[in-house]
Write a protein that holds these residues in place. Sequence first.
Motif, short mmCIF file in Angstrom:
data_model
loop_
_atom_site.label_atom_id
_atom_site.label_comp_id
_atom_site.label_asym_id
_atom_site.label_seq_id
_atom_site.Cartn_x
_atom_site.Cartn_y
_atom_site.Cartn_z
N ILE A 130 0.84 -1.20 0.00
CA ILE A 130 0.00 0.00 0.00
C ILE A 130 0.87 1.25 0.00
N SER A 131 0.57 2.17 -0.90
CA SER A 131 1.31 3.44 -0.97
C SER A 131 0.43 4.58 -0.47
N LEU A 132 1.05 5.64 -0.02
CA LEU A 132 0.34 6.82 0.47
C LEU A 132 0.94 8.06 -0.18
N ARG A 133 0.09 8.88 -0.77
CA ARG A 133 0.50 10.16 -1.33
C ARG A 133 -0.65 11.14 -1.17
N GLY A 134 -0.44 12.38 -1.60
CA GLY A 134 -1.53 13.34 -1.49
C GLY A 134 -1.12 14.73 -1.97
N PHE A 135 -2.06 15.66 -1.88
CA PHE A 135 -1.77 17.04 -2.22
C PHE A 135 -2.76 17.95 -1.51
N ALA A 136 -2.40 19.21 -1.39
CA ALA A 136 -3.26 20.22 -0.76
C ALA A 136 -3.16 21.50 -1.56
N GLN A 137 -4.30 22.21 -1.65
CA GLN A 137 -4.35 23.48 -2.40
C GLN A 137 -4.92 24.57 -1.50
N ILE A 138 -4.22 25.70 -1.48
CA ILE A 138 -4.68 26.87 -0.72
C ILE A 138 -4.82 28.03 -1.70
N ARG A 139 -6.01 28.67 -1.70
CA ARG A 139 -6.31 29.71 -2.68
C ARG A 139 -6.59 31.06 -2.03
N TYR A 140 -6.43 32.10 -2.88
CA TYR A 140 -6.83 33.45 -2.50
C TYR A 140 -7.42 34.13 -3.73
N ASN A 141 -8.70 34.53 -3.62
CA ASN A 141 -9.41 35.14 -4.75
C ASN A 141 -9.73 36.62 -4.51
N GLY A 142 -9.01 37.27 -3.63
CA GLY A 142 -9.39 38.63 -3.23
C GLY A 142 -8.62 39.75 -3.88
N LEU A 143 -7.89 39.48 -4.97
CA LEU A 143 -7.06 40.52 -5.58
C LEU A 143 -7.73 41.11 -6.82
N PHE A 144 -7.86 42.43 -6.84
CA PHE A 144 -8.30 43.20 -8.03
C PHE A 144 -9.67 42.78 -8.54
N SER A 145 -10.56 42.36 -7.65
CA SER A 145 -11.91 41.96 -8.06
C SER A 145 -12.74 43.21 -8.38
N THR A 146 -13.35 43.22 -9.54
CA THR A 146 -14.17 44.37 -9.96
C THR A 146 -15.66 44.16 -9.71
N ASN A 147 -16.05 42.92 -9.40
CA ASN A 147 -17.47 42.64 -9.15
C ASN A 147 -17.58 41.39 -8.28
N ASP A 148 -17.93 41.58 -7.01
CA ASP A 148 -17.99 40.45 -6.09
C ASP A 148 -19.13 39.49 -6.39
N LYS A 149 -20.06 39.88 -7.23
CA LYS A 149 -21.19 39.00 -7.52
C LYS A 149 -20.93 38.03 -8.67
N VAL A 150 -19.74 38.13 -9.25
CA VAL A 150 -19.32 37.09 -10.20
C VAL A 150 -18.87 35.89 -9.37
N SER A 151 -19.50 34.75 -9.61
CA SER A 151 -19.17 33.56 -8.82
C SER A 151 -19.41 32.30 -9.64
N CYS A 152 -19.01 31.18 -9.07
CA CYS A 152 -19.23 29.87 -9.70
C CYS A 152 -19.36 28.85 -8.59
N GLU A 153 -20.57 28.45 -8.28
CA GLU A 153 -20.81 27.56 -7.15
C GLU A 153 -20.14 26.21 -7.31
N GLN A 154 -20.14 25.66 -8.51
CA GLN A 154 -19.52 24.36 -8.72
C GLN A 154 -18.00 24.44 -8.70
N CYS A 155 -17.45 25.63 -8.89
CA CYS A 155 -16.00 25.78 -9.03
C CYS A 155 -15.31 25.95 -7.68
N ASP A 156 -15.61 27.04 -7.01
CA ASP A 156 -14.85 27.45 -5.83
C ASP A 156 -15.76 28.33 -4.97
N LYS A 157 -16.14 27.82 -3.80
CA LYS A 157 -17.10 28.56 -2.95
C LYS A 157 -16.49 29.80 -2.30
N SER A 158 -15.19 30.00 -2.44
CA SER A 158 -14.58 31.22 -1.91
C SER A 158 -14.49 32.32 -2.97
N TRP A 159 -14.99 32.03 -4.18
CA TRP A 159 -14.97 33.02 -5.26
C TRP A 159 -16.33 33.69 -5.34
#
Length: 431
Positions: free
Chosen positions: A60-89
């Motif tokens: 048995i092998s073990l591996r993995g990954f982790a992703q940390i995001r930031y979507n708060g730079l230069f946003s011109t409209n906070d109501k642009v979003s994508c529920e299936q994509c990223d709930k922090s956007w």
Amino acid sequence: MIKSKIIAVLLLLTCAVNAQDLNKQEVKNEVIRILDSINKTKLPDAKSGDSKEEHWYDRISLRGFAQIRYNGLFSTNDKVSCEQCDKSWGTTSTAADAKANNGLFIRRARLVFSGQVHPNVFFYFQPDFASSPSTGIQNFVQIRDLYFDLSFDKKREYRLRVGQSKIPYGFENMQSSSQRLALDRNDAMNSSIANERDLGMFFYWAPAEIRERFAMLVKDGYKGSGDFGVFAFGVYNGQIANKLDGNRDLNVVARATYPFVIGNQIIEPGIQAYTGKWAFTGEVSSGITVADPQYIKDQRIGATFVLYPKPFGIQTEYNFGTGPRYNTLTKNIDETDLNGGYVLLNYKLDIKKQHIYPFAKFQYYDGGKKYEKDARSYVVRDYEIGVEWQPIKAFELTAEYVIADRTFEDSALPINRQQGNLLRLQAQFNF
């Protein structure tokens, strides 16, 4: 053999006591030599594969990954979003002055346990420790994959996969999030199966040589999709992963793809299709009419073409079909046509052991998303320009500038077209 050596030691010791002219140091050296010989005979040879006992956990092998995001730079409209994509956007709030949080966000935190536990049985278990339900409370543990591959031949060219796994529909859907360049999958293909997974049974076939090619395209940094066979056929619940089936209808899916080598280039065309019935289980708001909420037609066919980046690459897919979609005029959920796809241009630049991938992507989708509120209606036209930098295998940094034009409408937001730009960042750690 051991017994005779012990007798020899005893005789040697007896002689040592009786013989006055025998050198004591010579006797001592001979005794040590014989005892060492006995110990080597009793202990297994560490270099010999035959004498080493194999344990179940060695397979048995073990591996993995982790992703940390930031979507708060230069946003011109906070109501642009994508529920299936990223709930922090962005935000889907209906308030006129609603602002997005856009803070630091753990997008994925996954461990993969896998192994060939028998010559004909392979298992794969992947939990995600950063699942994000719509309640706003983050980082729930949820099963992403749990399946077993039963092979029928020594080369494992013919396999039957049983369990929860990715549905073989689309290249980008099959591509691991750890391999993908764009931060999110395209709406057009990914709207077919949320989280790309469901519980089912699938037959996969691929020649051993092509299975090795699939593995190389991932291992050597060409952003492959992984090994989901040259040909795939199967059935699944059709209700998306981690949910009970909503009706007695099983969806049927088939896919064919092949990575051809042409000179120094590798191209991979493919075609896929599925058919079934979608069952609403709680996504419909009060007052919204659905003709047959348990058996709405849900079927698609899609085409794929990939030119792997050696060094320039192209990845494009398009699909069309029929599915549920919110009608803003009648306030009904209708069976309607849908279509859409994307084009991704990319380049692989190698600097010693570092890899840099500039990319540009355009996506379009006109259709509904059955698993969102009221089978939310979408028209999407997004441009993405970005770069991924891999200074070492254990770390990747992606920056992506998005120019979005997204219309997404349901009973709470019957008229809702949002346009805006933002810069998105992601740090990925591989282990």
